[in-house]
Motif scaffolding. Structure first.
Motif, PDB file in Angstrom:
ATOM      1  N   GLY A  30      17.474 -36.422  24.118  1.00 44.79           N
ATOM      2  CA  GLY A  30      16.724 -37.545  24.399  1.00 44.79           C
ATOM      3  C   GLY A  30      15.285 -37.558  24.804  1.00 44.79           C
ATOM      4  N   GLU A  31      15.053 -36.391  25.352  1.00 47.52           N
ATOM      5  CA  GLU A  31      13.681 -36.303  25.898  1.00 47.52           C
ATOM      6  C   GLU A  31      12.784 -35.984  24.659  1.00 47.52           C
ATOM      7  OE1 GLU A  31      12.537 -36.244  28.799  1.00 47.52           O
ATOM      8  OE2 GLU A  31      14.125 -35.836  30.386  1.00 47.52           O
ATOM      9  N   GLU A  32      11.507 -36.345  24.619  1.00 47.17           N
ATOM     10  CA  GLU A  32      10.526 -36.286  23.549  1.00 47.17           C
ATOM     11  C   GLU A  32       9.720 -34.943  23.829  1.00 47.17           C
ATOM     12  OE1 GLU A  32       8.719 -39.852  23.476  1.00 47.17           O
ATOM     13  OE2 GLU A  32      10.479 -41.149  22.627  1.00 47.17           O
ATOM     14  N   ASN A  33       8.746 -35.162  24.810  1.00 44.80           N
ATOM     15  CA  ASN A  33       7.823 -34.002  24.946  1.00 44.80           C
ATOM     16  C   ASN A  33       7.375 -33.935  26.310  1.00 44.80           C
ATOM     17  OD1 ASN A  33       6.586 -31.823  23.641  1.00 44.80           O
ATOM     18  ND2 ASN A  33       4.659 -33.151  23.393  1.00 44.80           N
ATOM     19  N   ASP A  35      25.744 -33.671  25.002  1.00 43.91           N
ATOM     20  CA  ASP A  35      25.388 -33.299  23.666  1.00 43.91           C
ATOM     21  C   ASP A  35      25.065 -34.834  22.871  1.00 43.91           C
ATOM     22  OD1 ASP A  35      27.947 -34.022  23.136  1.00 43.91           O
ATOM     23  OD2 ASP A  35      28.622 -32.393  22.416  1.00 43.91           O
ATOM     24  N   LYS A  36      25.564 -35.876  23.360  1.00 48.08           N
ATOM     25  CA  LYS A  36      25.388 -37.233  22.851  1.00 48.08           C
ATOM     26  C   LYS A  36      23.945 -38.131  23.639  1.00 48.08           C
ATOM     27  CE  LYS A  36      30.041 -38.605  21.899  1.00 48.08           C
ATOM     28  NZ  LYS A  36      31.133 -39.367  22.548  1.00 48.08           N
ATOM     29  N   ALA A  37      23.852 -37.780  24.853  1.00 46.34           N
ATOM     30  CA  ALA A  37      22.572 -38.418  25.583  1.00 46.34           C
ATOM     31  C   ALA A  37      22.500 -37.553  26.900  1.00 46.34           C
ATOM     32  CB  ALA A  37      23.129 -39.994  25.964  1.00 46.34           C
ATOM     33  N   GLY A  38      21.198 -38.178  27.594  1.00 49.63           N
ATOM     34  CA  GLY A  38      20.714 -37.783  28.703  1.00 49.63           C
ATOM     35  C   GLY A  38      20.722 -38.541  29.624  1.00 49.63           C
ATOM     36  N   ILE A  39      20.835 -38.624  30.988  1.00 45.65           N
ATOM     37  CA  ILE A  39      20.515 -39.602  31.849  1.00 45.65           C
ATOM     38  C   ILE A  39      19.746 -39.149  33.245  1.00 45.65           C
ATOM     39  CG2 ILE A  39      22.644 -38.833  33.298  1.00 45.65           C
ATOM     40  CD1 ILE A  39      23.547 -41.957  32.935  1.00 45.65           C
ATOM     41  N   LYS A  40      19.009 -39.904  33.712  1.00 48.46           N
ATOM     42  CA  LYS A  40      18.203 -39.492  34.984  1.00 48.46           C
ATOM     43  C   LYS A  40      18.203 -40.598  36.130  1.00 48.46           C
ATOM     44  CE  LYS A  40      14.413 -37.949  31.694  1.00 48.46           C
ATOM     45  NZ  LYS A  40      13.029 -37.772  31.626  1.00 48.46           N
ATOM     46  N   TRP A  41      18.127 -39.994  37.395  1.00 45.28           N
ATOM     47  CA  TRP A  41      18.058 -41.171  38.176  1.00 45.28           C
ATOM     48  C   TRP A  41      17.321 -40.374  39.372  1.00 45.28           C
ATOM     49  CZ3 TRP A  41      19.816 -40.086  43.583  1.00 45.28           C
ATOM     50  CH2 TRP A  41      19.781 -41.453  44.318  1.00 45.28           C
ATOM     51  N   GLU A  42      16.510 -41.241  40.232  1.00 47.14           N
ATOM     52  CA  GLU A  42      15.425 -40.955  41.212  1.00 47.14           C
ATOM     53  C   GLU A  42      15.780 -41.621  42.464  1.00 47.14           C
ATOM     54  OE1 GLU A  42      11.607 -41.522  39.429  1.00 47.14           O
ATOM     55  OE2 GLU A  42      11.787 -40.222  37.936  1.00 47.14           O
ATOM     56  N   GLN A  43      16.076 -40.783  43.475  1.00 51.04           N
ATOM     57  CA  GLN A  43      16.287 -41.594  44.813  1.00 51.04           C
ATOM     58  C   GLN A  43      15.081 -42.398  45.376  1.00 51.04           C
ATOM     59  OE1 GLN A  43      16.638 -42.465  48.788  1.00 51.04           O
ATOM     60  NE2 GLN A  43      15.070 -40.816  48.598  1.00 51.04           N
ATOM     61  N   GLU A  44      13.922 -42.313  45.099  1.00 55.44           N
ATOM     62  CA  GLU A  44      12.850 -42.897  45.633  1.00 55.44           C
ATOM     63  C   GLU A  44      12.660 -44.283  45.074  1.00 55.44           C
ATOM     64  OE1 GLU A  44       9.239 -41.084  46.575  1.00 55.44           O
ATOM     65  OE2 GLU A  44      10.286 -39.224  47.423  1.00 55.44           O
ATOM     66  N   GLU A  96      19.213 -41.720  24.749  1.00 57.43           N
ATOM     67  CA  GLU A  96      19.947 -41.360  23.514  1.00 57.43           C
ATOM     68  C   GLU A  96      19.250 -41.040  22.236  1.00 57.43           C
ATOM     69  OE1 GLU A  96      23.959 -43.772  23.286  1.00 57.43           O
ATOM     70  OE2 GLU A  96      22.600 -45.139  24.123  1.00 57.43           O
ATOM     71  N   GLU A  97      19.614 -40.055  21.462  1.00 56.66           N
ATOM     72  CA  GLU A  97      18.562 -39.705  20.302  1.00 56.66           C
ATOM     73  C   GLU A  97      18.370 -41.014  19.526  1.00 56.66           C
ATOM     74  OE1 GLU A  97      21.026 -36.639  18.741  1.00 56.66           O
ATOM     75  OE2 GLU A  97      19.965 -35.095  19.889  1.00 56.66           O
TER      76      GLU A  97
END
Lengths: 379, 379, 379, 379
Positions: free
Chosen positions: C260-263, D272-281, D290-291
């Motif tokens: 899912g990351e682009e660049n 392999d299906k998706a990525g996920i992100k979280w930031e405490q601040e 997702e692609e």
């Protein structure tokens, strides 16, 4: 038990969200304990809720008359001193008035009343009683709102020349387009909710915020409201042109049909030296725009903030606080006022803020109904 | 040399920023070559600039008369076909008219003319000539603006109910507060700049964008402009209430005294199904707000975008393109139109957009001068 | 025609994205004109493409030998002076070497070669020839990268103590999990692509960026690469620990399976006075973190930026430029070098950058294969 | 008084920030009341603080022995049931052990002990006692962290292939460069603080978070720590390579010399299906990648979140909650466990989390001291 200020609560029982907000807020600085109240018109529900809260049931009353009568029989040091009024809007006025006249400090949800006339009567009663009267414009308690106020009023922006405030929500969208719902929901029923929905509910927050952070008063307004359907009597969207003194102009935009918006309340103030911005959904960032300088992003808890702002942050930078903490700061301010402790100017919104809010609502509707014409806000 | 379209340029010499923008844009899709023009009123400056550009000097002309006369003597296949008009505003009208009547396609900077009357005359001349006439509302070329247009007009948002557009800059702030500057700068001189500064310069961008992305027409407006000083004859800030058909309302906010703002042009459109937002300073993000769904952020180059949007992206996702690329897309659209190649609807803003822009400016000033009253936009 | 520098191109024909990038970049400062080249191994395709570009076909050659022979027959002032090498990776070395030895300036895509050995040979040849040799680490051309370099090397951050760079993409994810694709794609074929995929393709960008913005050299590295499948011979993800002199440590993270990351290429550098951050996907923001001060966000085009940074911005603040403009700045630097004009230090990445990049790739793979052990980067 | 769970507190007196955090958290769901404890080693300070809190002084004890002895004399329904251990790190182990063996539920700050050995002993004692034992990895209580956990463990991302976690702060920067401070501060004194500063203090948060949200266990690690000065015995920065089962790799980065960073704790997990992100601040945003789909931003309180996530949000979307609310959710989980109410899996971090955290700290230091070699995390 210790010496916390005893807090009574009217309304806020069961699943009430506003009830949670006020209870948690009251606990934040170890100043209050919930001692009793009338959570529900049904005393059994009230008692049941008291048990859920794990508080005693001996000071849960059937109604406000009984509350006042019984509390006033107690020795002064045991008595509930301050009461939070969390009931439906149309009950704010009669209950707050009775409490004020009964010798209690009051924390009242907004809108303070349903008419300007009521607001004036209530203010008179409150002034006479000389008790603390707070109106919970919740957002004024955020540390970065306080910082904004301090920076603006201390001249950091120079002379103010442009004000822009937005309060966009989308929650009425599905309701307004469902014919049945729009004719049955209490928010859209003038009998229960007063003369305005959008301006009354969120426009007032925006209005109060402007006056709170700038220290300036709106002089006249021109409102264009939207009702969207002919069989809907209450505005659910509106734009209001604002005039302050001395060629300062502004615009207030509020909507409950901004589909997909949650609680997008943003404030922008531009002076001849700098501009400043704040967004409620990311309340821990304050943006300072100075010509020919990098954008600066101020955050809570840093020593570069004012003492007033810092007093509203409980943890070091980088530990985000939110709306409960904002309301907690307002309760803290009320506690200081009750205790006679030195407080900062602006720690809680006062009955004057509540009165001006009602003034704004009535004049906005009047301006619109008269064909979008300039209408003065009373002094 | 090959078969690129020969492009002439009027103005844009020396350090002109608009000159760089148009030259780079013209080169992006390998469709144009700068063949000549009148860069400067001083022919020697023009010649010198041509050398700096590394182009031939044989088609650098002393003035537009000579340009037209000489070019028309050339065989059609050698002739400059299209001319970009980048001169000061008051020259747009006479030059564009002469070009149109002389048989050239025209790419004209905005505002297209200085009065609505001129715009009408020019449109008539253009319609008669049947040549391509583009007005460079630069921002309409962004891929995510195109995507927004496609999503709105294809019904993704449902029925539109609320439109909010902002164009805030701060650059006039230091000028307006300097008495000498504000009385000498050409932008604030009605003789040179027309009847409006802020609305004319950036308000028109905002106005055009609304009509471009929604496909809807503004029907009437109520404007509140700000001049800030009595000795300043030109608006430098304004809020305009908008009415479309069928209870759709909107608000357009423009300012050049929003201190510290750079080029903060943002568009928000809310329908009964979803809302959408775009911000010029971060042009590669398009925000889709649907009820009860996560916020979606669309980006350029992905297959989920429309073909029209995709045609405006040259590299894969994650490689940010900017304003030069946006203008390049407009030039690309003009090239297609000249070449008679199938194009997407909306690839470049037309003379109708230019005309409606002038209409808006005049009516906004009229509304304000008449006391902030509703004023119709002519059909 | 005028006096632009004549540019030849090898590769980049048809739908080549890299071809568009280089052509547009070359046009940005009016310094180059595409005069000919070998776009394709099939001369007919090359000729066809030249027509599409609208350039003459007389200098389209069948192959590099013919290119060099024919161009060298021309009078020096007519000759193609500089050649952009945009062919597949394994052709970079032989072509660049031949060009250098043939008397041409070279602009070479990265990775410069497929082995460190080739890189050393090429550098020697280039040093001997004394021509301009640029390696297009595209991202170094961004104005805010240049500003970052200037701020770091001038001491704004104090002594550097921590470096963190990330380059995350997700594009290989669908390929790596498709058994057929992962065994057939050229990127994952060591014969065609060299010894590394992820580190070779994007890790080198990250590596070069670190040395570019800090002016510091990596001394040794410890790499942990990921191949994910046993039948895959090329890394598609890796983390590399970095050691600089004097207890300065860093980490470089690269991935092509960050789904899912682009660049998502980001750089963070922390010194004992301040920290700084930059993100390629939002390239017009540079974040300065100073203790006990508000976060500062620098943007292009403001006078607070260095002259070097400002030279890479063509429009005023608020008009976002992107990756084409970044590459355009590198081409501008090459033009200045060719013209012998005074240039800033660092206007284009040199063959030394290319060499160090190859060094890094080989040592990263070596470190990993040896069991994730510290491995020196050659001086 | 009602039936709240009686909570005792060890430490957390005076201006203690951690004290405020725990007290407010305990009040959020109306489940606990602070009944007594040992706030300070000086009983007079403790009594004074109790008065400030407005709680009774009758259950303020001189020390833990007295606390346990006296409380155990009370009838079970009056007794303090659960004790929060907020004392300096080296006291966590002896106090928690004594409490566990004394029949109390325990809420223990992290790091749970100062050595792995202690942690093992404590776990054994706790297992034997069968009481609730929570370790306050505060960040696991955020609604969007819970949502992330649910999405990952339910397979939304597919098979995990890459994990990246960062915890960057800058607060030690001014201390480490001040020779006197770095030799006197307790955090950098192994006698008082254990064998690690950065990894022990914040690395553990990052480590726990990874295992919490993925449900996967780290198998071995390779750590590169930084001590920056020879006379400093404690790491103040480190990068740790992580290996999970089945070719899954990760990297954990922690620093206290990332100058200007506040509490920048971010988590990225790619499947392999998706990525996920979280930031405490910015804890109220969860990014789903997702692609070939737009980026999705999930926010708290929406019905698309899991029930577990929703249980951690007290107000509707758009009303930001923060770290107090996160800790409040952990306390809520503890309350449910004590009351035997059905709870979600993962409502509070357990002693196993505390134990694994200590394991990580010891192995990270061991890996580094042995020359940055792979070191197994014990089962």
């Amino acid at each position: 038990m210790g010496k916390k200020i005893k807090l009574g609560i009217l309304g806020g029982g069961g699943d009430s969200l506003i009830g949670v907000l006020h209870r948690v807020a009251s606990s934040m600085f170890d100043k209050f304990e919930v001692a009793g109240g009338v959570f529900n018109t049904d005393i059994n529900e009230s008692l049941k809720f008291a048990e859920e809260l794990g508080i005693g049931t001996d000071r849960i009353y059937a109604n406000l008359d009984e509350f006042i009568e019984q509390e006033n029989k107690l020795p002064e040091e045991d008595r509930i001193q301050v009461v939070s009024v969390l009931t439906p809007n149309f009950l704010h006025f009669p209950m707050a008035k009775q409490l004020v006249e009964g010798g209690f400090h009051v924390i009242c949800e907004k809108p303070m009343t349903t008419t300007l006339e009521e607001a004036k009567i209530l203010k008179e009663a409150s002034d006479k009683a000389g008790k603390v009267f707070a109106v919970t414009y919740t957002y004024t308690g955020y540390p970065m709102v306080r910082q904004m106020r301090e920076m603006i009023t201390s001249g950091k922006l120079g002379k103010i020349q442009k004000i822009d405030v937005q309060y966009y929500q989308g929650w009425i969208n599905p309701i307004i387009h469902d014919k049945e719902q729009r004719n049955t929901i209490w928010r859209l029923d003038p009998e229960k909710s007063g003369i305005s929905c959008c301006i009354g509910d969120i426009g007032t927050h925006a209005y109060d915020m402007i006056e709170y952070v700038t220290g300036m008063e709106v002089k006249k307004i021109l409102a264009d409201l939207n009702y969207l359907y002919d069989d809907n009597q209450m505005d659910i969207d509106g734009t209001v042109l604002l005039r302050f003194e001395d060629k300062v102009k502004g615009v207030l935009r509020a909507s409950q049909i901004a589909t997909g918006e949650e609680n997008n309340f943003t404030v922008k103030v531009y002076g001849d030296k700098a501009g400043i911005k704040w967004e409620q959904e990311n309340p821990n960032y304050l943006y300072l725009l100075e010509e020919n300088k990098p954008l600066q992003v101020l955050k809570p808890g840093h020593a570069y903030n004012s003492d007033f702002s810092l007093s509203g942050t409980k943890l070091p930078p980088g530990h985000p606080e939110g709306i409960f903490d904002s309301m907690g700061n307002i309760y803290h301010g009320v506690a200081k006022a009750i205790l006679g402790v030195d407080a900062f100017d602006g720690e809680y919104p006062t009955i004057t803020d509540g009165l001006r809010g009602m003034n704004f609502i009535e004049k906005a509707v009047e301006s619109h109904k008269n064909g979008n014409v300039w209408t003065s806000i009373d002094e």
